[in-house]
Design an enzyme around this catalytic site. Structure first.
Site, PDB file in Angstrom:
ATOM      1  N   GLY A  83    -100.663  43.567 -28.547  1.00 23.45           N
ATOM      2  CA  GLY A  83    -100.557  44.337 -29.779  1.00 23.45           C
ATOM      3  C   GLY A  83    -100.017  43.494 -30.901  1.00 23.45           C
ATOM      4  O   GLY A  83     -98.999  42.814 -30.742  1.00 23.45           O
ATOM      5  N   ASN A 117     -97.249  52.633 -23.493  1.00 19.62           N
ATOM      6  CA  ASN A 117     -98.562  52.002 -23.509  1.00 19.62           C
ATOM      7  C   ASN A 117     -99.555  52.950 -22.865  1.00 19.62           C
ATOM      8  O   ASN A 117     -99.370  53.359 -21.713  1.00 19.62           O
ATOM      9  CB  ASN A 117     -98.530  50.683 -22.735  1.00 19.62           C
ATOM     10  N   GLY A 118    -100.605  53.324 -23.578  1.00 16.57           N
ATOM     11  CA  GLY A 118    -101.623  54.204 -23.014  1.00 16.57           C
ATOM     12  C   GLY A 118    -102.031  55.280 -23.987  1.00 16.57           C
ATOM     13  O   GLY A 118    -101.847  55.160 -25.208  1.00 16.57           O
ATOM     14  N   CYS A 162    -100.922  48.328 -25.551  1.00 16.62           N
ATOM     15  CA  CYS A 162     -99.645  47.936 -26.108  1.00 16.62           C
ATOM     16  C   CYS A 162     -98.870  47.172 -25.057  1.00 16.62           C
ATOM     17  O   CYS A 162     -99.243  47.139 -23.883  1.00 16.62           O
ATOM     18  CB  CYS A 162     -98.842  49.157 -26.566  1.00 16.62           C
ATOM     19  N   TYR A 193    -110.239  41.378 -19.524  1.00 17.75           N
ATOM     20  CA  TYR A 193    -109.983  40.940 -20.894  1.00 17.75           C
ATOM     21  C   TYR A 193    -108.536  41.060 -21.336  1.00 17.75           C
ATOM     22  O   TYR A 193    -107.987  40.147 -21.945  1.00 17.75           O
ATOM     23  CB  TYR A 193    -110.864  41.765 -21.851  1.00 17.75           C
TER      24      TYR A 193
END
Length: 502
Positions: free
Chosen positions: A28, A101-102, A2, A257
């Site tokens: 996201g 995020n995570g 995210c 990536y």
């Protein structure tokens, strides 16, 4: 994966938050949200969709205040729902809103603790809401009518003791300020920057430095593992390491990536790291096949371009753009179902036949996960007239699932799991396949910052850096993440929405 952002400014921050989220949109594409604070009042807008679709002019006008946080989300266990769009909010104590995020690997146990011991209600299945309630409870335990920096850092220290996993979070406390913190291993990224104005400094916290660049904030640095930053509403900044025994172990897949190439992450240029990945991959090709017959190197857009160019240069062959990408199709990696992934590849890419006809082509991609996309692209190259199609991956074989916030499939859906390189080549239809080695990948990233002695490489090795990742936990994750389970959830959500419409 995210994207998160928080700003403490001297004037309205709604437009700046919006602009930052558009820059972080690659992290996201399912949902977006912004919460702002004006005095002692919060304003929230969040919904499913891209940033540009979620926020209309009428929403932006309502997002008043000089302080706010934002979030772009993709789900780690299937399709997102509007109920799990972020930021989340609790009204006690003080009023707190959080973007995360995570992934917490002990979310199930924490959920029970939060309900049974903390006497708090969690309304969704999101571990982000659990994280928010843990933070809120630790602040409530202080029993204070007002907060200072020491109080905030003490609460974050307790969060670190209770929460296991990879997480970067930004929380806004009504009337006080914004606190951001990073897990004790530094798995998920977060950085902060500063911008000078006539009225004083403004501060911004974000997942990637490119968001700071876009808004003319100067990057100060990344948060250290286990560190928190607290920015008061009046602009006073405090930082503190809140976790004991922190170990720098950033997720190496961010460099391969996830992150944009124009970001600086943990003092490493993503762009230069990918150039080095290409150089090392070329050395591997030459070592295995010194008399190769490759005519042209063609990247699979977008991420692999910076890997493919130095690879072609070192091999002494032409570099060509052989695929045209439709920029209005989302990233295939984060499509929620296999049928959608298969359909989207043909919608996303079209081959330029002149670059393939009669040639031996080396296609370069950042990684091979399920193999579905690689297989279809190789077939597209053959259909465009390629005589032979070779394939090179900038990452090692992905053989294990990620549990720290990346929606990698379960091991049974990973094409490289329990397969040799030759097996994978046959599975995706390549005449020859080259993988980056893990030591070469680590070296390519660490060259930019020698302080990074350890990385989370669990999707390649199956070795997880945090406690709590047991076989039983992985089995539970597999039950939620396999494509069959996701399809069932999408059916249930569709049925619920249809019934609700009636």
């Amino acid at each position: 994966m995210c994207g998160i952002v928080g700003i403490v400014g001297r004037s309205s921050v709604n437009q700046s938050l919006y602009d930052a989220l558009t820059v972080l949109q690659h992290r996201g594409q399912d949902a977006a949200g912004i919460t702002t604070c004006d005095g002692n009042k919060l304003y929230l807008r969040k919904a499913m969709g891209l940033v540009r679709d979620v926020f209309e002019e009428r929403h932006m006008l309502r997002l008043r205040g000089n302080m706010g946080i934002g979030h772009v989300r993709y789900p780690t266990a299937g399709r997102a729902s509007s109920a799990e769009a972020q930021p989340f909010y609790v009204n006690a104590p003080y009023g707190i809103t959080l973007a995360h995020n995570g992934n917490l690997v002990n979310a199930e146990a924490l959920s029970e603790e939060v309900f049974r011991d903390d006497l708090r209600h969690v309304n969704t299945e999101s571990d982000s809401e659990i994280l928010l309630n843990v933070l809120a409870h630790e602040l409530h335990k202080l029993g204070k009518m007002s907060l200072d920096a020491d109080d905030v850092f003490e609460a974050v220290a307790q969060v670190h003791k209770r929460c296991n996993g990879g997480y970067a979070a930004i929380a806004m406390i009504v009337g006080y300020g914004i606190v951001a913190f990073r897990d004790p291993f530094g798995i998920r990224p977060v950085c902060f920057g500063r911008r000078e104005t006539a009225d004083g400094p403004e501060f911004m916290v974000a997942s990637e430095s490119v968001a700071l660049d876009a808004l003319d904030f100067e990057l100060v640095r990344d948060l250290e593992p286990g560190e928190a930053i607290y920015i008061e509403a009046d602009g006073r900044l405090h930082t503190r390491r809140c976790a004991v025994d922190a170990i720098y172990s950033p997720c190496i897949f961010e460099f391969v990536y996830l992150a944009r190439p124009d970001s600086i992450m943990d003092d490493v240029s993503i762009y230069k790291a990918r150039l080095r990945m290409g150089e090392r991959l070329a050395e591997r090709v030459l070592a295995q096949w010194p008399d190769h017959d490759i005519d042209v190197v063609i990247p699979i857009p977008e991420t692999s371009r910076h890997v493919a160019l130095p690879l072609a240069t070192r091999l002494g062959v032409k570099y060509r753009e052989g695929f045209v990408k439709n920029r209005y199709i989302g990233r295939t990696f984060i499509m929620p179902g296999q049928k959608e992934r298969r359909r989207s590849v043909r919608q996303k890419l079209n081959a330029i036949g002149l670059e393939f006809d009669g040639k031996n082509v080396l296609l370069v991609d950042d990684s091979i996960v399920r193999g579905t996309t690689s297989e279809q692209i190789i077939q597209m190259a053959r259909d465009a007239g390629a005589r032979r199609v070779y394939f090179a991956s900038a990452a090692p074989p992905v053989r294990y699932q990620n549990v720290y916030g990346i929606d990698m499939p379960v091991v049974g859906e990973l094409v490289a799991h329990n397969r040799t390189e030759d097996d994978v080549a046959r599975a995706i239809g390549a005449d020859r396949l080259f993988y980056q080695t893990l030591p070469d990948l680590v070296d390519a990233v660490r060259y930019g910052n020698p302080r990074l002695q350890q990385f989370d490489t669990s999707c390649f090795t199956g070795e997880y850096v945090t406690p709590g990742v047991s076989v039983e936990y992985l089995d539970r994750v597999a039950m939620r993440r396999n494509d069959g389970a996701k399809a069932s959830r999408r059916h249930d959500e569709s049925l619920f929405e249809t019934q609700g419409a009636d």
